[in-house]
Enzyme design. Structure first.
Site, PDB file in Angstrom:
ATOM      1  N   ARG A   1      57.528  20.583  46.795  1.00 33.20           N
ATOM      2  CA  ARG A   1      58.923  20.156  46.999  1.00 33.20           C
ATOM      3  C   ARG A   1      59.254  19.162  45.900  1.00 33.20           C
ATOM      4  O   ARG A   1      58.645  18.100  45.832  1.00 33.20           O
ATOM      5  CB  ARG A   1      59.101  19.523  48.382  1.00 33.20           C
ATOM      6  CG  ARG A   1      60.431  18.805  48.529  1.00 33.20           C
ATOM      7  CD  ARG A   1      60.754  18.434  49.957  1.00 33.20           C
ATOM      8  NE  ARG A   1      61.098  19.619  50.720  1.00 33.20           N
ATOM      9  CZ  ARG A   1      61.649  19.578  51.937  1.00 33.20           C
ATOM     10  NH1 ARG A   1      61.918  18.426  52.514  1.00 33.20           N
ATOM     11  NH2 ARG A   1      61.935  20.691  52.572  1.00 33.20           N
TER      12      ARG A   1
ATOM     13  N   ASP B   1      74.604  22.993  56.612  1.00 34.58           N
ATOM     14  CA  ASP B   1      73.543  22.110  56.138  1.00 34.58           C
ATOM     15  C   ASP B   1      74.173  20.731  55.950  1.00 34.58           C
ATOM     16  O   ASP B   1      75.408  20.602  55.926  1.00 34.58           O
ATOM     17  CB  ASP B   1      73.002  22.655  54.797  1.00 34.58           C
ATOM     18  CG  ASP B   1      71.848  21.842  54.230  1.00 34.58           C
ATOM     19  OD1 ASP B   1      71.215  21.082  54.991  1.00 34.58           O
ATOM     20  OD2 ASP B   1      71.586  21.957  53.017  1.00 34.58           O
TER      21      ASP B   1
ATOM     22  N   ARG C   1      59.670  28.616  60.371  1.00 34.67           N
ATOM     23  CA  ARG C   1      59.124  28.142  59.095  1.00 34.67           C
ATOM     24  C   ARG C   1      57.620  28.414  59.055  1.00 34.67           C
ATOM     25  O   ARG C   1      57.081  28.832  58.031  1.00 34.67           O
ATOM     26  CB  ARG C   1      59.373  26.632  58.928  1.00 34.67           C
ATOM     27  CG  ARG C   1      60.827  26.225  58.775  1.00 34.67           C
ATOM     28  CD  ARG C   1      61.430  26.740  57.492  1.00 34.67           C
ATOM     29  NE  ARG C   1      60.712  26.304  56.312  1.00 34.67           N
ATOM     30  CZ  ARG C   1      60.860  25.116  55.714  1.00 34.67           C
ATOM     31  NH1 ARG C   1      61.727  24.250  56.174  1.00 34.67           N
ATOM     32  NH2 ARG C   1      60.163  24.814  54.618  1.00 34.67           N
TER      33      ARG C   1
HETATM   34  N1  NVA Z   1      70.178  20.536  51.367  1.00 35.97           N
HETATM   35  C1  NVA Z   1      69.216  19.700  52.042  1.00 35.97           C
HETATM   36  C2  NVA Z   1      68.211  20.529  52.763  1.00 35.97           C
HETATM   37  C3  NVA Z   1      67.215  19.730  53.568  1.00 35.97           C
HETATM   38  C4  NVA Z   1      66.165  20.582  54.214  1.00 35.97           C
HETATM   39  C5  NVA Z   1      68.543  18.779  51.055  1.00 35.97           C
HETATM   40  O1  NVA Z   1      68.226  19.214  49.945  1.00 35.97           O
HETATM   41  O2  NVA Z   1      68.359  17.607  51.373  1.00 35.97           O
HETATM   42  N1   CP Z   2      64.487  22.178  56.777  1.00 37.75           N
HETATM   43  C1   CP Z   2      63.595  21.442  56.097  1.00 37.75           C
HETATM   44  O1   CP Z   2      63.158  21.795  55.010  1.00 37.75           O
HETATM   45  O2   CP Z   2      63.233  20.309  56.730  1.00 37.75           O
HETATM   46  P1   CP Z   2      62.311  19.131  56.155  1.00 37.75           P
HETATM   47  O3   CP Z   2      63.122  18.446  55.066  1.00 37.75           O
HETATM   48  O4   CP Z   2      62.043  18.252  57.320  1.00 37.75           O
HETATM   49  O5   CP Z   2      61.069  19.735  55.576  1.00 37.75           O
END
Ligand code: NVA
Ligand code: CP
Length: 303
Positions: free
Chosen positions: A101, A224, A289
């Site tokens: 991530r 979202d 997930r």
């Molecule tokens: N669009 C959001 C998704 C979180 C899972 C973000 O990038 O923070």
């Molecule tokens: N939806 C999602 O990716 O959640 P987290 O940010 O908690 O991993």
């Protein structure tokens, strides 16, 4: 050749269907598949916070018989400036896959370019493809199919979720509608690519500023947060007409399903009564997930 999953269109329509079928299979018997027995290790790196992604990858790798190694950037040399390529060269010697991530898509592309083991996007600024696999699994469970299903997404049309709905939904042959304010519409490259995929799969793409128009007759409504990670000082007032309210739900099909990747901000992008109401499938979505990512890792490692 090593396959990576950096964006939704890294899987062809047939491959996406294979992964989703495997996810459904794995959900039936959670501990039956052990492709990571050894245990083989999977590096799971975070440059941003996470609850679902962290827990689902950790539990998922363990379910598969493997050893999940979660590394936060603040505690690794990557966070102190070691290069992405050098990090990849070390991780590939020890781990069977790398899950990351991070911020810009170019960072994960660089990791994949230097890695001989599969690299999986666990969210970047541009895409969140693992989330969309889980969402597609959830839609199959709710609607029995993906082809021809209309999914309407509301809010920030330029964020990772909007982009991934476009590419992943188009790959699945869905009709994807994005309702977003002017100036917050999807990146032209992603929009164009989704249209191209749709032509081949029988899906369609529609981007509109009119939330009500997007909701009419939809099978699935999705939203979202208005303020993604890294955008914390953002003024979100412009998104208010795109909130998923009871009124919006009433315009969709009577059996509409509502998705939210979570975390959710109640009575901001989604009414509390919708998130916690009878159309919401967000807890199935969160659970999926686990299954979708287990299937993806298995597919990447065994194909
Ligand atoms: N669009 C959001 C998704 C979180 C899972 C973000 O990038 O923070
Ligand atoms: N939806 C999602 O990716 O959640 P987290 O940010 O908690 O991993």
């Amino acid at each position: 050749m090593t396959r990576h999953f950096l964006r939704d269109d890294d899987l062809s329509p047939a491959e996406q269907a294979e992964v989703l079928a495997l996810a459904a299979e794995m959900k039936k018997d959670r501990f039956a598949h052990k492709p990571l027995a050894g245990p083989r290790s999977v590096a799971i790196l975070f440059d941003k916070p996470s609850t679902r992604t962290r827990v689902s990858f950790m539990a998922g790798v363990a379910d598969l018989g493997g050893n999940p190694l979660v590394i936060d950037s603040q505690t690794s040399q990557l966070g102190r400036g070691e290069t992405i390529a050098d990090t990849a060269k070390v991780l590939e010697r020890i781990c069977s896959a790398i899950v990351w991530r991070t911020f810009g898509q170019s960072r994960i592309e660089e990791m994949a370019g230097a890695s001989s083991v599969p690299v999986v996007n666990a969210l970047t600024d541009e895409f969140h493809p693992c989330q969309i696999l889980a969402d597609l699994q959830t839609v199959i469970e709710a609607k029995g199919r993906l082809t021809g299903v209309t999914l309407a997404y509301f809010g920030d049309g330029a964020n990772n979720m909007a982009h991934s709905y476009l590419l992943g939904g188009a790959t699945a042959g869905m009709h994807v509608r994005i309702a977003a304010p002017e100036g917050h519409t999807p990146s032209p490259d992603v929009w164009h690519r989704a249209e191209e995929i749709s032509k081949a799969t029988g899906g369609s793409i529609e981007v509109t500023t009119d939330a009500r128009e997007a909701a009419v007759g939809a099978d699935v409504l999705a939203t979202d947060t208005w303020s993604s990670m890294g955008q914390d000082a953002k003024d979100t007032a412009i998104y208010e007409p795109y909130a998923v309210t009871e009124d919006l739900v009433a315009l969709a099909k009577a059996d509409v399903s509502v998705l939210h990747c979570l975390p959710a901000y109640r009575d901001k992008e989604i009414a509390a009564s919708v998130l916690d109401g009878p159309h919401s499938v967000v807890w199935d979505e969160a659970e999926n997930r686990l299954h979708a990512q287990k299937a993806l890792l298995t597919w990447l490692l065994e194909r």
